[in-house]
Design a protein around this motif. Structure first.
Motif, short mmCIF file in Angstrom:
data_model
loop_
_atom_site.label_atom_id
_atom_site.label_comp_id
_atom_site.label_asym_id
_atom_site.label_seq_id
_atom_site.Cartn_x
_atom_site.Cartn_y
_atom_site.Cartn_z
N GLU A 1 0.82 -1.22 0.00
CA GLU A 1 0.00 0.00 0.00
C GLU A 1 0.85 1.26 0.00
O GLU A 1 0.36 2.35 -0.33
N SER B 1 -8.52 11.84 -3.53
CA SER B 1 -8.10 10.45 -3.62
C SER B 1 -7.50 9.95 -2.32
O SER B 1 -7.67 8.78 -1.95
N GLU B 2 -6.81 10.85 -1.61
CA GLU B 2 -6.17 10.46 -0.35
C GLU B 2 -7.19 10.07 0.71
O GLU B 2 -6.92 9.19 1.55
N VAL C 1 -8.35 1.70 1.69
CA VAL C 1 -7.20 0.87 1.34
C VAL C 1 -6.34 0.57 2.56
O VAL C 1 -5.97 -0.58 2.82
N ARG D 1 -10.11 8.52 0.18
CA ARG D 1 -10.52 7.15 -0.12
C ARG D 1 -9.41 6.16 0.24
O ARG D 1 -9.67 5.09 0.80
N TYR D 2 -8.20 6.53 -0.07
CA TYR D 2 -7.04 5.69 0.24
C TYR D 2 -6.91 5.46 1.74
O TYR D 2 -6.68 4.34 2.21
N SER D 3 -7.09 6.52 2.52
CA SER D 3 -6.91 6.43 3.97
C SER D 3 -8.05 5.71 4.67
O SER D 3 -7.83 5.07 5.71
N GLY E 1 -4.12 -0.72 -4.15
CA GLY E 1 -5.29 0.14 -3.95
C GLY E 1 -5.71 0.83 -5.22
O GLY E 1 -6.86 1.27 -5.34
#
Length: 356
Positions: A144, A265-266, A273, A268-270, A155
């Motif tokens: 990740e 995007s960060e 993912v 959703r990632y945090s 991710g």
């Protein structure tokens, strides 16, 4: 779209990567879809500039596999200005970027070109695979966080998909994208061996979609490059340093384009993912699989370190009024000895100058 000419820009800065640079150029020249040209942009290193000019002097106008031109970064020191120099000097309708310590698979440019069949597509990126100096991924290093070493991270969706931004070391842009949005912003990205900042391609892509709301940006995971990860970057110290620098960089991006878009995007990632990654690590630890606890801990540490960098960067930007500027690029096609404006505003002669 088969008629689109593609210029490949490789930014270089140190003789320590001599063999890597030669390998990167060779991989471009071996493409199944021939590049129009390869431009090696040297970042304020006269010795490297001279050495590369000598190395590729026979290939300046060589057409089987594309010519190789060597030129000096005409702007301030750093990766962004180097890329802008390459854009301004290039001839192709598509401008692709390859890291100087990476090699592209044979169909890399072919998959890029296919993405531009849709005229709305302004950028196409690819998949970057790490090549670990030790021969294998460190057991504690979570997939990740492969962005820490400049590679595609776990991710990202597979296939050819629409994204907010491409990743700069394996990316291409339609020339009209730079006409609409300008070039890479200076003062945000990498500067040789200094603190490993980034996000200049993120800021550019967001700026591009604001200038062209109909623009489509893609990642095609078939467009593969293999990126060398030196031994020094396999350690937690670098992991932590890079995560902190990413937070600083994200603060600059948010200041430029707003936190809502800059961190879209960060979020959703945090929230999706990374929690899944922690859960996998803990599960592996319970099953006595190597590195499970380390990966879970590294994800948590990486998030906290990046958040700390973001907080410091935001406070510093508010206190000092720190800004960075996007560069308008003169893209007048080169012809003979026609003068062009370099990315820093200085006049330069497009007759080879300090090129090979």
């Amino acid at each position: 779209m088969s008629g689109l000419g593609i210029s490949v820009v490789i930014c270089v800065y140190t003789e320590d990567r001599w063999e890597d640079i030669l390998a990167a150029v060779s991989s471009v020249r071996a493409q199944s879809r021939t590049a129009l040209e390869t431009l090696l942009v040297v970042d304020h290193n006269p010795a490297l500039l001279e050495r590369l000019a000598e190395e590729y002097k026979e290939y300046r106008e060589y057409r089987d596999g594309g010519g190789v031109r060597v030129l000096a970064n005409a702007g301030p020191r750093g990766l962004s200005a180097g890329r802008n120099t390459g854009i301004a000097a290039s001839r192709g309708e598509i401008v692709a970027f390859l890291d100087d310590d990476a090699v592209a698979e044979r169909d890399w440019l072919r998959y890029f070109a296919e993405g531009y069949a849709d005229p709305r597509v302004m950028a196409v990126g690819g998949r970057t695979v790490p090549v670990w100096a030790s021969g294998r991924r460190p057991a504690w290093f979570p997939e990740e966080f492969d962005w820490v070493v400049g590679c595609t991270y776990r991710g990202l969706p597979p296939g050819r998909v629409r994204v907010r931004n491409v990743l700069g070391g394996n990316a291409s842009f339609r020339r009209t994208a730079f006409e609409a949005a300008g070039g890479f912003a200076t003062g945000i990205g990498r500067d040789g061996d200094k603190r490993p900042l980034g996000c200049e391609e993120t800021e550019l892509c967001i700026r591009l979609t604001r200038a062209r709301p109909d623009a489509v940006l893609l990642i095609d995971d078939r467009a593969v490059i293999h990126h060398r990860v030196p031994e020094a970057r396999e350690h937690f110290r670098y992991f932590r340093t890079r995560a902190y620098a990413e937070g600083l960089s994200k603060a600059l991006v948010a200041r430029s384009v707003g936190a809502q878009k800059g961190l879209e995007s960060e979020r959703r990632y945090s929230t999706r993912v990374l929690p899944a990654g922690v859960a996998r690590g803990l599960r592996d630890a319970l099953l006595a699989r190597p590195g499970g606890a380390g990966r879970a801990g590294a994800i948590v540490a990486g998030v906290l370190t990046a958040a700390g960098g973001y907080a410091v960067g935001s406070a510093r930007a508010r206190r000092t009024g720190t800004t960075f500027s996007a560069t308008a690029i003169d893209q007048t096609p080169p012809s003979g000895t026609t003068a062009r404006t370099a990315p820093d505003g200085r006049a330069a002669q497009d007759k080879g100058g300090p090129t090979a």
